[in-house]
Design a protein around this motif. Structure first.
Motif, PDB file in Angstrom:
ATOM      1  N   LEU A  31       0.852  -1.187   0.000  1.00  0.00           N
ATOM      2  CA  LEU A  31       0.000   0.000   0.000  1.00  0.00           C
ATOM      3  C   LEU A  31       0.889   1.238   0.000  1.00  0.00           C
ATOM      4  N   TYR A  35      -1.720   6.299   2.443  1.00  0.00           N
ATOM      5  CA  TYR A  35      -2.969   5.582   2.722  1.00  0.00           C
ATOM      6  C   TYR A  35      -2.957   5.081   4.169  1.00  0.00           C
ATOM      7  N   ILE A  46     -11.162   1.524   5.629  1.00  0.00           N
ATOM      8  CA  ILE A  46     -10.347   0.426   5.112  1.00  0.00           C
ATOM      9  C   ILE A  46     -11.255  -0.774   4.837  1.00  0.00           C
ATOM     10  N   GLU A  49     -10.572  -6.624   2.939  1.00  0.00           N
ATOM     11  CA  GLU A  49      -9.483  -7.231   2.180  1.00  0.00           C
ATOM     12  C   GLU A  49      -8.164  -6.523   2.462  1.00  0.00           C
ATOM     13  N   THR A  50      -8.207  -5.203   2.524  1.00  0.00           N
ATOM     14  CA  THR A  50      -6.995  -4.438   2.822  1.00  0.00           C
ATOM     15  C   THR A  50      -6.580  -4.623   4.271  1.00  0.00           C
ATOM     16  N   LYS A  53      -4.377  -7.599   4.830  1.00  0.00           N
ATOM     17  CA  LYS A  53      -2.977  -7.468   4.442  1.00  0.00           C
ATOM     18  C   LYS A  53      -2.133  -7.086   5.637  1.00  0.00           C
TER      19      LYS A  53
END
Length: 53
Positions: A31, A35, A46, A49-50, A53
């Protein structure tokens, strides 16, 4: 404190506990560091899925 701020605060706590900078977390998560900053401030929502991470 709203939900995005709470989530961002928790991400910041976990990141700092690992001794990582925002840049390091961004690199590991693929990323942009700006962000990460926005998420930690609660300025950005957010996705799950992010978050994974």
């Amino acid at each position: 404190m709203n939900l995005p701020e709470s989530v961002g605060s928790r991400i910041r706590e976990l990141r700092k506990a690992k001794g990582w900078t925002q840049e390091q977390l961004a690199e590991v998560a693929s990323l942009h560091y700006s962000y990460i900053g926005g998420v930690e401030r609660g300025d950005r929502n957010i996705s799950l899925e992010t978050l994974e991470k």
